[in-house]
Design an enzyme around this catalytic site. Structure first.
Site, short mmCIF file in Angstrom:
data_model
loop_
_atom_site.label_atom_id
_atom_site.label_comp_id
_atom_site.label_asym_id
_atom_site.label_seq_id
_atom_site.Cartn_x
_atom_site.Cartn_y
_atom_site.Cartn_z
N ARG A 55 0.84 -1.21 0.00
CA ARG A 55 0.00 0.00 0.00
C ARG A 55 0.86 1.25 0.00
NH1 ARG A 55 -1.46 2.03 4.25
NH2 ARG A 55 -2.11 0.17 5.38
N TYR A 108 -16.34 16.07 -15.63
CA TYR A 108 -16.74 14.67 -15.56
C TYR A 108 -17.75 14.49 -14.41
CZ TYR A 108 -16.21 9.62 -15.07
OH TYR A 108 -16.44 8.27 -14.98
N ASP A 180 -7.41 18.36 -15.73
CA ASP A 180 -7.68 16.95 -16.02
C ASP A 180 -7.44 16.77 -17.53
OD1 ASP A 180 -8.91 14.55 -16.81
OD2 ASP A 180 -10.46 14.69 -15.26
N LYS A 205 -8.67 5.35 -19.41
CA LYS A 205 -9.21 5.66 -20.74
C LYS A 205 -8.14 5.44 -21.81
CE LYS A 205 -12.88 6.83 -18.41
NZ LYS A 205 -13.08 8.20 -17.93
C1 LIG Z 1 -13.35 8.75 -16.73
C2 LIG Z 1 -12.91 10.09 -16.32
C3 LIG Z 1 -12.55 10.36 -15.00
C4 LIG Z 1 -12.61 9.31 -13.93
O1 LIG Z 1 -11.74 8.26 -14.18
P1 LIG Z 1 -11.97 6.76 -13.65
O2 LIG Z 1 -10.72 6.07 -14.02
O3 LIG Z 1 -13.20 6.24 -14.34
O4 LIG Z 1 -12.19 6.86 -12.17
C5 LIG Z 1 -12.14 11.64 -14.68
N1 LIG Z 1 -12.07 12.61 -15.61
C6 LIG Z 1 -12.41 12.39 -16.89
C7 LIG Z 1 -12.33 13.51 -17.88
C8 LIG Z 1 -12.84 11.13 -17.30
O5 LIG Z 1 -13.19 10.91 -18.57
#
Ligand SMILES: *Cc1c(COP(=O)(O)O)cnc(C)c1O
Length: 392
Positions: A55, A108, A180, A205
């Site tokens: 961890r 998001y 982000d 993603k």
């Molecule tokens: C999917 C997504 C998230 C969250 O990511 P996870 O891996 O699903 O927790 C945050 N910001 C954006 C722009 C996303 O597309």
């Protein structure tokens, strides 16, 4: 790797080898044995490099973090169990009761929820503002504002944030700018080169890219902020599993090629969709008919993204018919997969909004968001043409 010290329960170490593996070894061990207390002390004090308890950190997380650092031109990034864990590291690991944070108004969905529900519960107040409108963001700033959180390209309307203007404003006011970068990825946009202080990724993603691993990454320019986020992630148990890190690293090896291919196909598909009679409008950031085209060209330096949105003529029935007819494309709420996926905001990501609020964003029943994958461009053009004509 050196053999582990044999124990009675684990008598066989890894056989010695003068040759080295070409793939990163997977290290699922939760605990790491040290030779004696002085050595453990030296590890904790950072005088010797070593692991203790997974961890707290493990080799596969470090390997993937280093690769992501290199891609963003950063050092000391933190890998966590999901993109949302990365967002939480920023908002909950760096802010405290009494602080105020401004979020982009089309973040998001779960990031929005964190802003609206969870931060206020912890005494952190929040406002939302349109990140393409600097005056709106300026007006939202309070004396206690500590951080602004934005995405470069919004979901699903693909509006482009004024990152340059935001960076200027934030620096003038001594506020951290967190970007982000999930949609644009370091292939098209490097937030640190445009004045961001913190970069966030859902590695789930495009970066990992195969819809088989959840992972997040966050890095700040300031090493002190990285330390705070790392400690917060370890304390709250956000550490990812070694296997997920291993899978993500494997995905990263082909990321550049996948991005280039999907981006080129997305541009092609957007132009093709615009020629089809059943289509009301197409949204792609670098197209001439996009209201933010000039900003997209300037920020992304001629690059684009793999996301295309469009609106069909007709309502829910046309949307159902389109999704049914789009043969071989998954109708699924994700993006960045090797296969093209379709999402329908009115029935998924934006279902909680009233019809009026959705209409204000232009998210009518005929609206689809496409995450373009690695299929042959010609095949995708045909599938979309057939599905649009079946639907309208
Ligand atoms: C999917 C997504 C998230 C969250 O990511 P996870 O891996 O699903 O927790 C945050 N910001 C954006 C722009 C996303 O597309």
């Amino acid at each position: 790797m050196k053999n582990s010290r044999p124990s009675i329960m684990r008598p066989h170490g890894i056989p010695d080898s003068v040759s080295t593996p070409v793939a990163t070894p997977l290290s699922p061990s939760v605990v790491y044995a040290s030779a004696h207390p002085d050595e453990l002390d030296a590890q904790y004090e950072g005088k010797l490099q070593g692991y203790t308890y997974s961890r707290e950190g493990h080799p596969n997380a470090d390997v993937v973090a280093k690769r992501l650092d290199a891609m963003e031109g950063a050092t000391g990034g933190v890998v966590v169990g999901s993109g949302m864990a990365a967002v939480s590291c920023v908002l909950m690991g760096l802010l405290q009761s009494g602080d105020h944070v401004i979020g982009a108004d089309q973040l998001y969905g779960r990031s929005l929820r964190l802003m609206k529900e969870d931060l206020p519960r912890l005494g952190i107040s929040t406002s939302l503002a349109n990140p393409s409108d600097i005056d709106a963001v300026r007006a939202a700033i309070r004396p206690e504002t500590k951080l602004v959180l934005v995405e470069v390209v919004s979901n699903p309307t693909l509006a482009v944030a004024d990152i340059t203007g935001l960076a200027q404003l934030c620096h003038e006011k001594g506020i951290l700018l967190a970007v982000d970068n999930t949609f644009t990825t370091p292939r098209a946009f490097k937030p640190f080169e445009h004045g961001a202080d913190i970069v966030i990724h859902s590695v789930t993603k495009l970066l990992a890219g195969h819809s088989d691993v959840m992972l997040g990454y966050v890095v700040a320019k300031d090493p002190a902020l990285n330390d705070r986020m790392r400690v917060f992630s370890v304390t709250t148990g956000m550490t990812p599993s070694p296997f997920d890190c291993w899978l993500a690293e494997r995905g990263l090896l082909s990321f550049d090629l996948r991005y280039d291919r999907a981006e080129a196909t997305a541009k092609d598909l957007a132009d093709h969709l615009a020629t089809l009679p059943g289509i009301k409008r197409v949204i792609y950031p670098t197209r001439e008919d996009h209201p933010d085209q000039a900003r997209a060209l300037a920020l992304l330096g001629g690059r684009g993204c793999n996301m295309v949105s469009f609106e069909l003529n007709g309502g829910r029935e046309a949307a159902n018919a389109f999704a049914r007819a789009a043969e071989g494309l998954n109708f699924a709420p994700t993006l960045g997969d090797v296969g093209t996926t379709l999402s329908h905001p009115a029935s998924s990501s934006h279902r909680a909004l009233s019809a009026d609020n959705r209409a204000a964003l232009g998210l009518h029943e005929g609206f689809f968001r496409v995450s373009v994958g690695l299929e042959e461009p010609e095949l995708l053009r045909r599938i979309f043409a057939d599905a649009v004509s079946a639907a309208t």
